[in-house]
Design a protein around this motif. Structure first.
Motif, mmCIF file in Angstrom:
data_model
loop_
_atom_site.group_PDB
_atom_site.id
_atom_site.type_symbol
_atom_site.label_atom_id
_atom_site.label_comp_id
_atom_site.label_asym_id
_atom_site.label_seq_id
_atom_site.Cartn_x
_atom_site.Cartn_y
_atom_site.Cartn_z
ATOM 1 N N UNK A 113 38.822 -0.638 63.358
ATOM 2 C CA UNK A 113 40.127 -0.106 63.727
ATOM 3 C C UNK A 113 39.941 0.729 64.990
ATOM 4 N N UNK A 114 40.752 0.457 66.014
ATOM 5 C CA UNK A 114 40.581 1.131 67.295
ATOM 6 C C UNK A 114 41.875 1.832 67.675
ATOM 7 N N UNK A 115 41.762 3.116 67.990
ATOM 8 C CA UNK A 115 42.895 3.924 68.429
ATOM 9 C C UNK A 115 42.745 4.197 69.922
ATOM 10 N N UNK A 116 43.634 3.616 70.724
ATOM 11 C CA UNK A 116 43.586 3.740 72.175
ATOM 12 C C UNK A 116 44.545 4.849 72.616
ATOM 13 N N UNK A 117 44.092 5.727 73.516
ATOM 14 C CA UNK A 117 44.906 6.840 74.005
ATOM 15 C C UNK A 117 45.201 6.659 75.489
ATOM 16 N N UNK A 118 46.447 6.958 75.875
ATOM 17 C CA UNK A 118 46.836 7.000 77.274
ATOM 18 C C UNK A 118 47.953 8.028 77.410
ATOM 19 N N UNK A 119 47.608 9.223 77.901
ATOM 20 C CA UNK A 119 48.597 10.291 77.958
ATOM 21 C C UNK A 119 49.087 10.642 76.575
ATOM 22 N N UNK A 130 50.761 8.581 74.674
ATOM 23 C CA UNK A 130 50.935 7.351 73.899
ATOM 24 C C UNK A 130 49.627 6.902 73.264
ATOM 25 N N UNK A 131 49.753 6.245 72.114
ATOM 26 C CA UNK A 131 48.585 5.707 71.422
ATOM 27 C C UNK A 131 48.907 4.310 70.899
ATOM 28 N N UNK A 132 47.919 3.438 70.921
ATOM 29 C CA UNK A 132 48.026 2.120 70.299
ATOM 30 C C UNK A 132 46.882 1.987 69.306
ATOM 31 N N UNK A 133 47.223 1.782 68.052
ATOM 32 C CA UNK A 133 46.231 1.561 67.001
ATOM 33 C C UNK A 133 46.236 0.087 66.641
ATOM 34 N N UNK A 134 45.065 -0.534 66.650
ATOM 35 C CA UNK A 134 44.936 -1.934 66.240
ATOM 36 C C UNK A 134 43.947 -2.026 65.092
ATOM 37 N N UNK A 135 44.316 -2.813 64.076
ATOM 38 C CA UNK A 135 43.464 -2.971 62.896
ATOM 39 C C UNK A 135 43.512 -4.425 62.429
ATOM 40 N N UNK A 136 42.361 -5.020 62.092
ATOM 41 C CA UNK A 136 42.399 -6.356 61.484
ATOM 42 C C UNK A 136 43.078 -6.280 60.123
ATOM 43 N N UNK A 137 44.011 -7.191 59.880
ATOM 44 C CA UNK A 137 44.807 -7.122 58.652
ATOM 45 C C UNK A 137 44.712 -8.380 57.807
ATOM 46 N N UNK A 138 44.352 -9.493 58.395
ATOM 47 C CA UNK A 138 44.254 -10.751 57.663
ATOM 48 C C UNK A 138 43.592 -11.789 58.530
ATOM 49 N N UNK A 139 43.439 -12.997 58.005
ATOM 50 C CA UNK A 139 42.772 -14.059 58.776
ATOM 51 C C UNK A 139 43.448 -14.355 60.107
ATOM 52 N N UNK A 140 44.763 -14.185 60.165
ATOM 53 C CA UNK A 140 45.498 -14.508 61.380
ATOM 54 C C UNK A 140 46.386 -13.348 61.850
ATOM 55 N N UNK A 141 46.208 -12.166 61.275
ATOM 56 C CA UNK A 141 47.078 -11.038 61.599
ATOM 57 C C UNK A 141 46.281 -9.819 62.067
ATOM 58 N N UNK A 142 46.820 -9.149 63.062
ATOM 59 C CA UNK A 142 46.329 -7.842 63.487
ATOM 60 C C UNK A 142 47.480 -6.857 63.386
ATOM 61 N N UNK A 143 47.228 -5.743 62.705
ATOM 62 C CA UNK A 143 48.237 -4.694 62.579
ATOM 63 C C UNK A 143 48.215 -3.833 63.830
ATOM 64 N N UNK A 144 49.418 -3.541 64.362
ATOM 65 C CA UNK A 144 49.537 -2.735 65.568
ATOM 66 C C UNK A 144 50.501 -1.581 65.298
ATOM 67 N N UNK A 145 50.112 -0.387 65.697
ATOM 68 C CA UNK A 145 50.959 0.801 65.566
ATOM 69 C C UNK A 145 51.048 1.466 66.932
#
Length: 232
Positions: free
Chosen positions: A143-149, A151-166
């Protein structure tokens, strides 16, 4: 689903089915806008994290309930409860119960009806949550939390064909909180994540984050206590 949630699913007999398609998250990283790692955390055997597609968790719970011959009544919105063991529905009907679980969201009408809520406090930030199609460039177990000012984008593997994005940001950021997502605005903040941002569709859910303080976790009906004394 962190370790406490996984143990609840295990006790309910649905843990394996609920997380069957979800990869286990082995690491959590925080990175800046240039991709440099600011923080890294590895999860241990007793500190697990899974982020399954929510529908898979629901399916597992429903299937388990049916196997136990539980009656499931849809279109029956709960609006309140009473401590003596009564659930009230929006059509005016009542259901007697040994236990009522108020799992109807952070603004729980059932919990509020019992006077369990002390305070609500909306936070000055929120997030848009969604799923995107998995890509070979997505980390398989991190799970990777990206920071820019701000704003943040969190990406997490969620399934065989899905990535969860916050997508998380202050509520005052109108372009950032737009749904459908303003891809141009987010790409300007995260140019190195353009390929992921382009995979975002028109779906998504924006929510303001909030903090809920409770007076108590439960409301128990009063019981008559009788003391029995042996006669001489």
């Amino acid at each position: 689903l962190w370790e406490n949630g996984l143990r609840v699913l295990l006790a309910a007999g649905v843990e394996a089915a609920a997380i069957a398609a979800a990869p286990r998250i082995t690491d959590w990283e925080v990175r800046d806008v240039d991709g440099r790692t600011l923080m890294h955390r590895a999860f241990g055997a007793e500190d697990r994290l899974f982020i399954p597609v929510r529908a898979k968790v629901y399916d597992a719970l429903v299937e388990r309930a049916r196997s136990l011959e539980v009656e499931i009544l849809t279109s029956s919105t709960a609006v309140a409860a009473r401590p003596e063991g009564v659930l009230l529905l929006d059509d005016g009907s009542e259901r007697k119960a040994d236990l009522v679980v108020a799992a109807d969201g952070h603004r729980s009408r059932v919990r509020d009806s019992l006077g369990l809520t002390k305070t609500y406090r909306a936070k000055p930030e929120g997030c848009t949550r969604l799923l995107v199609r998995r890509d070979n460039e997505d980390p398989p177990t991190t799970a990777v939390e990206h920071w820019s000012g701000h704003r943040r984008i969190l990406t997490c593997p969620s399934g065989p064909q899905e990535t969860y994005v916050c997508l998380a940001l202050p509520t005052a950021d109108e372009r950032g909180r737009a749904v459908p997502v303003d891809k141009q605005s987010w790409t300007e903040s995260f140019p190195h994540m353009e390929r992921l941002i382009e995979r975002i569709g028109d779906s998504g859910r924006w929510d303001v984050l909030s903090y809920v303080a409770l007076r108590s976790w439960s409301s128990i009906r009063s019981r008559l206590r009788i003391r029995i004394r042996r006669l001489p």
